[in-house]
Design a protein around this motif. Structure first.
Motif, PDB file in Angstrom:
ATOM      1  N   MET A  46       1.215  -1.785   0.247  1.00  0.00           N
ATOM      2  CA  MET A  46       0.172  -0.309  -0.353  1.00  0.00           C
ATOM      3  C   MET A  46       1.228   1.255  -0.659  1.00  0.00           C
ATOM      4  SD  MET A  46      -3.032  -0.869  -0.561  1.00  0.00           S
ATOM      5  CE  MET A  46      -3.841   0.255   0.017  1.00  0.00           C
ATOM      6  N   GLN A  47       1.962   1.284   0.657  1.00  0.00           N
ATOM      7  CA  GLN A  47       2.818   2.415   1.206  1.00  0.00           C
ATOM      8  C   GLN A  47       3.675   2.726  -0.559  1.00  0.00           C
ATOM      9  OE1 GLN A  47       2.921   5.101   2.843  1.00  0.00           O
ATOM     10  NE2 GLN A  47       4.176   5.834   1.595  1.00  0.00           N
ATOM     11  N   LEU A  48       3.938   2.011  -1.536  1.00  0.00           N
ATOM     12  CA  LEU A  48       4.257   1.391  -2.532  1.00  0.00           C
ATOM     13  C   LEU A  48       3.459   2.170  -3.343  1.00  0.00           C
ATOM     14  CD1 LEU A  48       6.330  -2.259  -2.606  1.00  0.00           C
ATOM     15  CD2 LEU A  48       7.202   0.251  -2.998  1.00  0.00           C
ATOM     16  N   SER A  49       2.229   2.087  -3.703  1.00  0.00           N
ATOM     17  CA  SER A  49       1.353   1.443  -3.971  1.00  0.00           C
ATOM     18  C   SER A  49       0.905   3.392  -3.896  1.00  0.00           C
ATOM     19  CB  SER A  49       0.154   1.271  -3.978  1.00  0.00           C
ATOM     20  OG  SER A  49      -1.203   1.490  -4.878  1.00  0.00           O
ATOM     21  N   LYS A  50       0.731   3.859  -3.078  1.00  0.00           N
ATOM     22  CA  LYS A  50       1.000   5.435  -2.870  1.00  0.00           C
ATOM     23  C   LYS A  50       2.374   6.191  -3.237  1.00  0.00           C
ATOM     24  CE  LYS A  50      -0.417   8.646   0.870  1.00  0.00           C
ATOM     25  NZ  LYS A  50      -0.227   8.956   2.541  1.00  0.00           N
ATOM     26  N   ASP A  51       2.753   5.923  -2.808  1.00  0.00           N
ATOM     27  CA  ASP A  51       4.555   6.659  -3.652  1.00  0.00           C
ATOM     28  C   ASP A  51       4.422   6.192  -4.799  1.00  0.00           C
ATOM     29  OD1 ASP A  51       6.982   7.537  -3.450  1.00  0.00           O
ATOM     30  OD2 ASP A  51       7.877   5.984  -4.253  1.00  0.00           O
ATOM     31  N   CYS A  52       3.934   5.496  -5.891  1.00  0.00           N
ATOM     32  CA  CYS A  52       3.828   5.291  -7.192  1.00  0.00           C
ATOM     33  C   CYS A  52       3.196   6.678  -8.226  1.00  0.00           C
ATOM     34  CB  CYS A  52       3.486   4.141  -7.510  1.00  0.00           C
ATOM     35  SG  CYS A  52       5.099   2.590  -7.326  1.00  0.00           S
ATOM     36  N   HIS A  53       1.435   6.994  -7.104  1.00  0.00           N
ATOM     37  CA  HIS A  53       0.790   7.364  -7.047  1.00  0.00           C
ATOM     38  C   HIS A  53       1.218   8.808  -7.400  1.00  0.00           C
ATOM     39  CE1 HIS A  53      -3.729   9.662  -7.598  1.00  0.00           C
ATOM     40  NE2 HIS A  53      -3.484   9.965  -6.675  1.00  0.00           N
ATOM     41  N   ASN A  54       1.359   9.070  -6.029  1.00  0.00           N
ATOM     42  CA  ASN A  54       2.122  10.869  -5.926  1.00  0.00           C
ATOM     43  C   ASN A  54       3.540  11.082  -7.101  1.00  0.00           C
ATOM     44  OD1 ASN A  54       1.048  10.855  -4.021  1.00  0.00           O
ATOM     45  ND2 ASN A  54       1.964  10.452  -2.510  1.00  0.00           N
ATOM     46  N   LYS A  55       3.966   9.937  -7.008  1.00  0.00           N
ATOM     47  CA  LYS A  55       5.094   9.912  -8.138  1.00  0.00           C
ATOM     48  C   LYS A  55       4.370  10.488  -9.744  1.00  0.00           C
ATOM     49  CE  LYS A  55       9.173   7.952  -5.630  1.00  0.00           C
ATOM     50  NZ  LYS A  55       9.893   7.541  -6.260  1.00  0.00           N
ATOM     51  N   LEU A  56       3.527  10.012  -9.807  1.00  0.00           N
ATOM     52  CA  LEU A  56       2.258   9.879 -11.749  1.00  0.00           C
ATOM     53  C   LEU A  56       1.959  11.388 -11.256  1.00  0.00           C
ATOM     54  CD1 LEU A  56       1.423   6.421 -12.323  1.00  0.00           C
ATOM     55  CD2 LEU A  56       3.048   7.872 -13.339  1.00  0.00           C
ATOM     56  N   THR A  57       1.466  11.881  -9.857  1.00  0.00           N
ATOM     57  CA  THR A  57       1.088  13.009  -9.475  1.00  0.00           C
ATOM     58  C   THR A  57       1.949  14.187 -10.038  1.00  0.00           C
ATOM     59  OG1 THR A  57      -0.768  12.060  -8.563  1.00  0.00           O
ATOM     60  CG2 THR A  57      -0.680  14.487  -8.680  1.00  0.00           C
ATOM     61  N   SER A  58       3.384  14.318  -9.282  1.00  0.00           N
ATOM     62  CA  SER A  58       3.907  15.005  -9.898  1.00  0.00           C
ATOM     63  C   SER A  58       4.279  14.518 -10.842  1.00  0.00           C
ATOM     64  CB  SER A  58       4.998  15.150  -8.535  1.00  0.00           C
ATOM     65  OG  SER A  58       6.471  15.891  -8.698  1.00  0.00           O
ATOM     66  N   VAL A  59       4.666  14.082 -12.320  1.00  0.00           N
ATOM     67  CA  VAL A  59       5.019  13.871 -13.265  1.00  0.00           C
ATOM     68  C   VAL A  59       4.085  14.509 -14.236  1.00  0.00           C
ATOM     69  CG1 VAL A  59       5.586  12.579 -15.429  1.00  0.00           C
ATOM     70  CG2 VAL A  59       6.076  12.185 -12.988  1.00  0.00           C
ATOM     71  N   GLU A  60       2.663  14.457 -13.872  1.00  0.00           N
ATOM     72  CA  GLU A  60       1.702  15.691 -14.572  1.00  0.00           C
ATOM     73  C   GLU A  60       1.620  16.363 -14.387  1.00  0.00           C
ATOM     74  OE1 GLU A  60      -1.559  13.632 -13.052  1.00  0.00           O
ATOM     75  OE2 GLU A  60      -2.142  11.793 -14.007  1.00  0.00           O
ATOM     76  N   LYS A  61       2.235  17.235 -12.935  1.00  0.00           N
ATOM     77  CA  LYS A  61       1.669  18.666 -12.960  1.00  0.00           C
ATOM     78  C   LYS A  61       3.430  18.996 -13.756  1.00  0.00           C
ATOM     79  CE  LYS A  61      -0.117  18.606  -8.648  1.00  0.00           C
ATOM     80  NZ  LYS A  61      -0.599  18.553  -7.196  1.00  0.00           N
ATOM     81  N   GLN A  62       3.897  17.966 -13.954  1.00  0.00           N
ATOM     82  CA  GLN A  62       5.274  18.974 -14.835  1.00  0.00           C
ATOM     83  C   GLN A  62       5.270  18.967 -16.086  1.00  0.00           C
ATOM     84  OE1 GLN A  62       8.369  16.197 -13.858  1.00  0.00           O
ATOM     85  NE2 GLN A  62       9.107  17.359 -11.554  1.00  0.00           N
ATOM     86  N   MET A  63       4.861  17.728 -16.861  1.00  0.00           N
ATOM     87  CA  MET A  63       4.768  17.834 -18.367  1.00  0.00           C
ATOM     88  C   MET A  63       3.037  18.707 -18.908  1.00  0.00           C
ATOM     89  SD  MET A  63       5.577  15.285 -19.405  1.00  0.00           S
ATOM     90  CE  MET A  63       4.776  15.644 -20.823  1.00  0.00           C
ATOM     91  N   ASP A  64       2.417  19.284 -17.389  1.00  0.00           N
ATOM     92  CA  ASP A  64       1.677  20.525 -17.712  1.00  0.00           C
ATOM     93  C   ASP A  64       1.971  21.796 -17.764  1.00  0.00           C
ATOM     94  OD1 ASP A  64      -0.937  19.319 -17.473  1.00  0.00           O
ATOM     95  OD2 ASP A  64      -2.054  19.653 -15.265  1.00  0.00           O
ATOM     96  N   GLN A  65       3.237  22.119 -16.397  1.00  0.00           N
ATOM     97  CA  GLN A  65       3.613  23.175 -16.989  1.00  0.00           C
ATOM     98  C   GLN A  65       4.871  23.258 -18.339  1.00  0.00           C
ATOM     99  OE1 GLN A  65       5.828  23.066 -13.366  1.00  0.00           O
ATOM    100  NE2 GLN A  65       4.598  23.951 -12.210  1.00  0.00           N
TER     101      GLN A  65
END
Length: 83
Positions: A46-65
């Motif tokens: 569950m912690q790994l899943s949460k970490d992966c989700h957070n990393k993907l969210t961060s990348v999506e924000k970077q791509m938006d920029q």
């Protein structure tokens, strides 16, 4: 993941975290893991899943920029675009 030789979850690359998550899922699906170990593995997963989700969210924000060359930030909901 409780082993001292493994990196902390937040220090793992996305790919390493996904690989560890896949290993945990495979072991749990086999069903021959003692209950206490299974619970620990599930928590790690569950912690790994949460970490992966957070990393993907961060990348999506970077791509938006990156995609908005005018410097203006415009929020994009990737889920709506997929539909």
């Amino acid at each position: 993941m409780a082993k001292s030789t493994e990196k902390k979850v937040d220090e793992l690359s996305f790919e390493d975290a996904m690989e560890q998550l896949e290993v945990i899922v495979e072991k749990l699906e086999q069903g021959d893991v003692p209950l206490e170990e299974a619970i620990s593995m599930f928590q790690d997963g569950m912690q790994l899943s949460k970490d992966c989700h957070n990393k993907l969210t961060s990348v999506e924000k970077q791509m938006d920029q990156i995609l908005h060359a005018d410097g203006e930030l415009e929020e994009t909901d990737f889920q709506e675009e997929e539909e």
